[in-house]
Design a protein around this motif. Structure first.
Motif, PDB file in Angstrom:
ATOM      1  N   GLU A 117      35.891  43.626  33.260  1.00 60.83           N
ATOM      2  CA  GLU A 117      36.325  43.121  34.551  1.00 60.83           C
ATOM      3  C   GLU A 117      35.574  41.842  34.860  1.00 60.83           C
ATOM      4  O   GLU A 117      34.342  41.801  34.811  1.00 60.83           O
TER       5      GLU A 117
ATOM      6  N   ARG B 204      39.520  41.073  38.045  1.00 65.41           N
ATOM      7  CA  ARG B 204      40.639  41.371  37.150  1.00 65.41           C
ATOM      8  C   ARG B 204      40.112  42.075  35.908  1.00 65.41           C
ATOM      9  O   ARG B 204      39.023  41.775  35.438  1.00 65.41           O
TER      10      ARG B 204
ATOM     11  N   TYR C  48      40.561  42.933  31.897  1.00 69.87           N
ATOM     12  CA  TYR C  48      41.124  42.368  30.673  1.00 69.87           C
ATOM     13  C   TYR C  48      40.797  43.286  29.498  1.00 69.87           C
ATOM     14  O   TYR C  48      39.640  43.636  29.298  1.00 69.87           O
TER      15      TYR C  48
ATOM     16  N   GLU D 254      42.203  31.180  39.358  1.00 72.68           N
ATOM     17  CA  GLU D 254      41.423  31.869  38.330  1.00 72.68           C
ATOM     18  C   GLU D 254      40.966  30.923  37.218  1.00 72.68           C
ATOM     19  O   GLU D 254      39.834  31.006  36.758  1.00 72.68           O
TER      20      GLU D 254
END
Length: 104
Positions: free
Chosen positions: A7, A11, A13, A48
């Motif tokens: 994280e 988010r 991944y 981002e």
């Protein structure tokens, strides 16, 4: 080959790594996450991609300072395997950025 969910900046991944390297990858992800959050805190709301850019710059700055103000030695001779891997990574990041921008 192992897979780890990391994280960064809120988010998650999925990232592949060699078996047994999961704890190391998680610790690296935690460092990147701290820098991404630091960048967002200092610069406010940003995309981002820019958040990752500034996190990378903060980490590079720390690395340079750790080496007494000098960047680590860099061999300018390109390694074809590394170049191919970086190209694939860049393409993957571009696709991810496009998907994220289309959601916004």
């Amino acid at each position: 080959m192992a897979s780890v969910d990391i994280e960064i900046a809120g988010r998650t991944y999925p990232v592949a790594c060699r078996d047994g390297e999961e704890p190391h990858l998680r610790s690296l992800a935690a460092l990147v996450d701290r820098k991404a959050r630091e960048a967002a805190g200092a610069l406010g709301n940003m995309g981002e991609t820019r958040q990752f850019l500034f996190a990378s710059l903060l980490l590079a700055d720390e690395l340079k300072e750790a080496h007494g103000g000098n960047a680590p030695a860099y061999d300018a001779t390109p390694d074809p395997a590394v170049a191919d891997a970086l190209e694939r990574l860049a393409e993957r990041m571009e696709r991810l950025a496009e998907r994220l921008e289309s959601r916004g």
